[in-house]
Design a protein around this motif. Sequence first.
Motif, PDB file in Angstrom:
ATOM      1  N   ARG A  83       6.069  -7.153 -12.937  1.00 42.69           N
ATOM      2  CA  ARG A  83       6.064  -6.430 -11.676  1.00 42.69           C
ATOM      3  C   ARG A  83       5.269  -7.245 -10.675  1.00 42.69           C
ATOM      4  O   ARG A  83       4.284  -7.862 -11.017  1.00 42.69           O
ATOM      5  N   ARG A  84       5.709  -7.236  -9.449  1.00 42.08           N
ATOM      6  CA  ARG A  84       4.960  -7.944  -8.420  1.00 42.08           C
ATOM      7  C   ARG A  84       3.665  -7.191  -8.128  1.00 42.08           C
ATOM      8  O   ARG A  84       3.666  -5.977  -8.001  1.00 42.08           O
ATOM      9  N   ALA A  85       2.599  -7.951  -8.002  1.00 41.57           N
ATOM     10  CA  ALA A  85       1.322  -7.346  -7.648  1.00 41.57           C
ATOM     11  C   ALA A  85       1.382  -6.930  -6.183  1.00 41.57           C
ATOM     12  O   ALA A  85       1.919  -7.654  -5.339  1.00 41.57           O
ATOM     13  N   PRO A  86       0.863  -5.764  -5.869  1.00 39.10           N
ATOM     14  CA  PRO A  86       0.877  -5.324  -4.473  1.00 39.10           C
ATOM     15  C   PRO A  86      -0.049  -6.187  -3.622  1.00 39.10           C
ATOM     16  O   PRO A  86      -0.969  -6.826  -4.129  1.00 39.10           O
ATOM     17  N   ARG A  87       0.220  -6.206  -2.339  1.00 36.04           N
ATOM     18  CA  ARG A  87      -0.643  -6.956  -1.423  1.00 36.04           C
ATOM     19  C   ARG A  87      -2.027  -6.344  -1.351  1.00 36.04           C
ATOM     20  O   ARG A  87      -3.022  -7.046  -1.240  1.00 36.04           O
ATOM     21  N   ARG A  88      -2.095  -5.022  -1.372  1.00 36.03           N
ATOM     22  CA  ARG A  88      -3.368  -4.312  -1.314  1.00 36.03           C
ATOM     23  C   ARG A  88      -3.406  -3.307  -2.447  1.00 36.03           C
ATOM     24  O   ARG A  88      -2.401  -2.695  -2.771  1.00 36.03           O
ATOM     25  N   TYR A  89      -4.565  -3.140  -3.019  1.00 31.56           N
ATOM     26  CA  TYR A  89      -4.727  -2.159  -4.080  1.00 31.56           C
ATOM     27  C   TYR A  89      -6.167  -1.686  -4.111  1.00 31.56           C
ATOM     28  O   TYR A  89      -7.061  -2.326  -3.569  1.00 31.56           O
TER      29      TYR A  89
END
Length: 135
Positions: free
Chosen positions: A8-14
């Motif tokens: 899964r692509r890592a989100p830009r913000r978390y």
Amino acid sequence: MSDDNPQRRAPRRYAGTTTDFVLDGTTGRLTTATSSGQLTHVELRVGKHGSTLAGLTEALSTAITTGLQAGAPPSEFVAPLRHTHYTPSGATTDPDVPHATSLSDYLAHRLHQQHISTPPHPDAAQLPGDIQTST
């Protein structure tokens, strides 16, 4: 071009949590991040940049993060890391994990408390090494 990578692509913000700790005189910092309520990133920093200890903890962090992003649940990492024995070990400055048998053990206890812990169901399987309590 097709994307054969199942990650899964890592989100830009978390959202993340950082915990500073000392284990038997060794200073460390554990940062965990979540996206949509799921643990997606683990970063354990210990030791001086470039040291063997720093490199090994960075490799462990990368392995766990890669597994999480591929869909493995945090429990897949917690059980094997708990109760591992190597130095540093002993008392910690973390009141939630007052003692750890290694950095891996500390990491496992922290991940369990922050991302797995739920009130135990009476029929739930316990992790290896957990103490049975009777009611």
